[in-house]
Design a protein around this motif. Structure first.
Motif, PDB file in Angstrom:
ATOM      1  N   LEU A  32      30.003  46.109  43.721  1.00  0.00           N
ATOM      2  CA  LEU A  32      31.031  46.606  44.626  1.00  0.00           C
ATOM      3  C   LEU A  32      32.390  46.246  44.025  1.00  0.00           C
ATOM      4  N   ASN A  33      33.342  47.166  44.071  1.00  0.00           N
ATOM      5  CA  ASN A  33      34.679  46.864  43.538  1.00  0.00           C
ATOM      6  C   ASN A  33      35.519  46.181  44.615  1.00  0.00           C
ATOM      7  N   LEU A  34      36.067  45.031  44.275  1.00  0.00           N
ATOM      8  CA  LEU A  34      36.931  44.311  45.220  1.00  0.00           C
ATOM      9  C   LEU A  34      38.370  44.406  44.756  1.00  0.00           C
ATOM     10  N   SER A  35      39.264  44.745  45.651  1.00  0.00           N
ATOM     11  CA  SER A  35      40.668  44.854  45.235  1.00  0.00           C
ATOM     12  C   SER A  35      41.364  43.503  45.303  1.00  0.00           C
ATOM     13  N   ALA A  36      42.494  43.411  44.627  1.00  0.00           N
ATOM     14  CA  ALA A  36      43.247  42.162  44.550  1.00  0.00           C
ATOM     15  C   ALA A  36      43.574  41.615  45.931  1.00  0.00           C
ATOM     16  N   LEU A  37      44.033  42.500  46.809  1.00  0.00           N
ATOM     17  CA  LEU A  37      44.480  42.034  48.122  1.00  0.00           C
ATOM     18  C   LEU A  37      43.321  41.567  48.989  1.00  0.00           C
ATOM     19  N   SER A  38      42.163  42.190  48.796  1.00  0.00           N
ATOM     20  CA  SER A  38      40.986  41.766  49.559  1.00  0.00           C
ATOM     21  C   SER A  38      40.679  40.309  49.282  1.00  0.00           C
ATOM     22  N   LEU A  39      40.913  39.923  48.038  1.00  0.00           N
ATOM     23  CA  LEU A  39      40.530  38.573  47.650  1.00  0.00           C
ATOM     24  C   LEU A  39      41.379  37.503  48.330  1.00  0.00           C
ATOM     25  N   ALA A  40      42.577  37.901  48.705  1.00  0.00           N
ATOM     26  CA  ALA A  40      43.438  36.932  49.387  1.00  0.00           C
ATOM     27  C   ALA A  40      43.070  36.835  50.878  1.00  0.00           C
TER      28      ALA A  40
ATOM     29  N   ILE B 272      35.701  42.325  39.989  1.00  0.00           N
ATOM     30  CA  ILE B 272      37.101  41.969  40.223  1.00  0.00           C
ATOM     31  C   ILE B 272      37.888  42.262  38.957  1.00  0.00           C
ATOM     32  N   THR B 273      39.013  42.951  39.096  1.00  0.00           N
ATOM     33  CA  THR B 273      39.802  43.210  37.888  1.00  0.00           C
ATOM     34  C   THR B 273      40.639  41.970  37.581  1.00  0.00           C
ATOM     35  N   GLU B 274      40.962  41.820  36.315  1.00  0.00           N
ATOM     36  CA  GLU B 274      41.713  40.627  35.921  1.00  0.00           C
ATOM     37  C   GLU B 274      43.064  40.552  36.606  1.00  0.00           C
ATOM     38  N   SER B 275      43.681  41.712  36.838  1.00  0.00           N
ATOM     39  CA  SER B 275      44.997  41.668  37.483  1.00  0.00           C
ATOM     40  C   SER B 275      44.875  41.093  38.892  1.00  0.00           C
ATOM     41  N   ALA B 276      43.689  41.283  39.497  1.00  0.00           N
ATOM     42  CA  ALA B 276      43.455  40.728  40.831  1.00  0.00           C
ATOM     43  C   ALA B 276      43.575  39.219  40.801  1.00  0.00           C
ATOM     44  N   LEU B 277      43.206  38.655  39.649  1.00  0.00           N
ATOM     45  CA  LEU B 277      43.208  37.196  39.562  1.00  0.00           C
ATOM     46  C   LEU B 277      44.603  36.619  39.383  1.00  0.00           C
ATOM     47  N   MET B 278      45.550  37.500  39.136  1.00  0.00           N
ATOM     48  CA  MET B 278      46.905  37.013  38.919  1.00  0.00           C
ATOM     49  C   MET B 278      47.613  36.691  40.233  1.00  0.00           C
ATOM     50  N   THR B 279      47.117  37.303  41.319  1.00  0.00           N
ATOM     51  CA  THR B 279      47.825  37.111  42.591  1.00  0.00           C
ATOM     52  C   THR B 279      47.159  35.992  43.398  1.00  0.00           C
ATOM     53  N   ASP B 280      47.961  35.191  44.062  1.00  0.00           N
ATOM     54  CA  ASP B 280      47.455  34.118  44.931  1.00  0.00           C
ATOM     55  C   ASP B 280      46.259  33.386  44.329  1.00  0.00           C
ATOM     56  N   LEU B 281      46.458  32.880  43.142  1.00  0.00           N
ATOM     57  CA  LEU B 281      45.331  32.357  42.383  1.00  0.00           C
ATOM     58  C   LEU B 281      44.512  31.318  43.157  1.00  0.00           C
ATOM     59  N   GLY B 282      45.206  30.453  43.893  1.00  0.00           N
ATOM     60  CA  GLY B 282      44.496  29.387  44.610  1.00  0.00           C
ATOM     61  C   GLY B 282      43.499  29.957  45.598  1.00  0.00           C
ATOM     62  N   ILE B 283      43.981  30.838  46.466  1.00  0.00           N
ATOM     63  CA  ILE B 283      43.110  31.431  47.498  1.00  0.00           C
ATOM     64  C   ILE B 283      42.001  32.248  46.838  1.00  0.00           C
ATOM     65  N   THR B 284      42.404  33.053  45.849  1.00  0.00           N
ATOM     66  CA  THR B 284      41.447  33.927  45.184  1.00  0.00           C
ATOM     67  C   THR B 284      40.293  33.122  44.582  1.00  0.00           C
ATOM     68  N   LEU B 285      40.639  32.083  43.860  1.00  0.00           N
ATOM     69  CA  LEU B 285      39.586  31.292  43.209  1.00  0.00           C
ATOM     70  C   LEU B 285      38.693  30.603  44.246  1.00  0.00           C
ATOM     71  N   GLY B 286      39.293  30.172  45.357  1.00  0.00           N
ATOM     72  CA  GLY B 286      38.515  29.550  46.436  1.00  0.00           C
ATOM     73  C   GLY B 286      37.504  30.550  46.997  1.00  0.00           C
ATOM     74  N   THR B 287      37.981  31.760  47.261  1.00  0.00           N
ATOM     75  CA  THR B 287      37.102  32.806  47.810  1.00  0.00           C
ATOM     76  C   THR B 287      35.959  33.096  46.837  1.00  0.00           C
ATOM     77  N   LEU B 288      36.320  33.220  45.551  1.00  0.00           N
ATOM     78  CA  LEU B 288      35.300  33.544  44.558  1.00  0.00           C
ATOM     79  C   LEU B 288      34.266  32.415  44.431  1.00  0.00           C
ATOM     80  N   ALA B 289      34.752  31.189  44.462  1.00  0.00           N
ATOM     81  CA  ALA B 289      33.825  30.053  44.334  1.00  0.00           C
ATOM     82  C   ALA B 289      32.839  30.054  45.507  1.00  0.00           C
ATOM     83  N   ARG B 290      33.356  30.355  46.710  1.00  0.00           N
ATOM     84  CA  ARG B 290      32.463  30.385  47.886  1.00  0.00           C
ATOM     85  C   ARG B 290      31.396  31.466  47.736  1.00  0.00           C
TER      86      ARG B 290
END
Ligand code: C2E
Ligand code: CA
Ligand code: CA
Length: 415
Positions: free
Chosen positions: A229-237, A263-281
């Protein structure tokens, strides 16, 4: 055919060759400005042969201008300079979303020209539905809301096949909009608008629900496939989205291991803290995580070290044509090497030809996705597609030449 060259002699020679191939309708441009003017005003131009070195606007600038203006005809490049330069410009053009059909080394040899022109003739004209750089529609949030309510967003699924044995590994879910006025629209026309609206999470969850429903049916039919499934940058936040995904997958009875989030790499550029937390979960819950369009983003290697990913999807800009372009092949090889060392699964996108397939197989890439395998299709048609194509794909995986009549990419009539 538009022939762009500042040398009249060259134009005349190329035009003659075109005529021997049966291309009768030929126009000429004396420089880059002339070329752009003609491309803008003459919709009958279906292909371009473009000289790289010209006074004023050179070939590289013409390509940039074409991409900016959304001018779609395929281009054959010509230059007297070293072949590496031709390769670099070819890769640049592809990254800009243009269709480049190869390069010609000057002085032009008739055989080479005929082979390039053969590709021009064999390539359908006009922008395809999935070309990059296609114009977005003028949309309102109301349009999107209505489309969500009327279930006008439809999931299509594109197969991912193992190169080692030709087996069907999974599918990627790709959204299409069944628009009442414009017909079936590819995401390039609308996804940017929805990603910036408040409805992106609703669309993601709609795609998840549809995919889970089909996934249950495939499993029941004896096809134990996973889906991406494609997840957009904003969804990750949006931390609630991760909870919703986990809940829906649990309720569906499909194990999270069958679900990969791209997840596209540009998605990882935004709100890195929240994004990485979501991904880790999500990773902890057993979902697969894939870096999409790998190689096209910014500081891509660094992302690999901080993202808990399980898969790399190598962008089609590296895959497509790597069999002919030394630079692309080297980049592809080293990407596969990194992935192997990091224990990541690798999916090559944009596999369009037998040559692409054979190179990937030779380099030890795990999975292939692209028109050579199949175009995206409706979920209900997937089992029949697989029945009709598994022998072809197995033969390819074991290195046997495909039967001529089965070598063409499948086309189920879907986008
Ligand atoms: P992507 O994730 O990189 O998806 C692959 C795109 O390449 C798809 O375009 C697919 O149809 C196209 N493709 C597949 N094989 C080939 C090939 O051999 N050659 C070429 N030239 N293209 C090929 P599509 O469906 O138009 O999707 C475009 C992008 O829209 C996707 O790129 C993805 O970033 C985004 N997208 C698609 N569906 C969704 C969705 O449900 N949610 C979100 N957030 N984004 C989506
Ligand atoms: Ca993707
Ligand atoms: Ca991709």
């Amino acid at each position: 055919m538009l022939i762009v060259d500042d040398s009249e002699l060259q134009r005349r020679f190329i035009a003659e060759q075109c005529r021997t191939l049966g291309i009768a309708d030929i126009v000429e441009a004396v420089d880059g400005f002339d070329a752009i003017a003609q491309l803008r005003s003459n919709p009958r131009i279906e292909a371009v042969i473009l000289d790289l070195e010209m006074p004023g606007m050179d070939g590289v600038q013409v390509l940039h201008e074409m991409a900016k203006l959304g001018l779609a005809p395929p281009v054959v490049l010509a230059t007297a300079r070293e072949s590496e330069l031709l390769n670099v410009v070819e890769s640049m053009g592809k990254t800009l979303g243009l269709r480049l059909l190869g390069g010609l080394q000057k002085p032009i040899v008739q055989e080479q020209l005929l082979s390039c022109l053969g590709r021009v003739v064999a390539t359908p004209s006009g922008p395809g539905p999935v070309e990059r750089g296609i114009p977005e529609l003028k949309l309102t949030e109301q349009d999107v809301l209505r489309a969500l309510q009327e279930k006008a967003f439809v999931a299509h699924f594109q197969p991912k096949v193992r190169l080692i044995d030709g087996g069907l590994q999974g599918v990627e879910a790709l959204v299409r909009w069944q628009h009442p006025e414009h017909g079936v629209l590819a995401p390039g026309h609308f996804i940017g608008f929805i990603e910036a609206s408040q409805y992106i999470s609703a669309l993601t969850l709609h795609m998840l629900d549809t995919s889970l429903r089909h996934c249950r049916r495939w499993h029941a039919a004896g096809l134990p496939l996973g889906f991406s499934l494609n997840l957009s940058a904003l969804s990750l936040a949006d931390t609630r989205l991760a909870d919703a995904i986990v809940d829906r997958v649990r309720v569906s009875g499909i194990a999270p291991g069958f679900v990969t989030l791209e997840i596209t790499e540009s998605a990882l550029m935004t709100d890195l803290g929240i994004t990485l937390g979501t991904l880790a979960r999500l990773r902890l819950k057993g979902f697969g995580l894939s870096i999409d369009d790998y190689g096209t983003g910014f500081s891509c290697m660094l992302q690999l070290s901080r993202m808990p990913c399980t898969e790399l999807k190598v962008d089609r800009a590296f895959v497509n044509g790597a069999s002919q372009t030394r630079h692309l092949r080297i980049l592809l090889e080293s990407t596969l090497d990194i992935a192997r060392k990091l224990n990541l699964n690798v999916v090559a996108e944009g596999v369009e030809s037998l040559e692409d397939w054979q190179l990937l197989r030779e380099l030890g890439c795990a999975e292939a996705q692209g028109y050579f395998v199949a175009k995206p299709m409706l979920g209900d048609t997937l089992p029949a597609w697989w029945e009709a194509n598994k022998a072809r794909l197995q033969r390819l995986a074991y290195g046997e030449p495909p039967f001529q009549e089965m070598a063409a990419p499948s086309d189920t009539g879907a986008c």
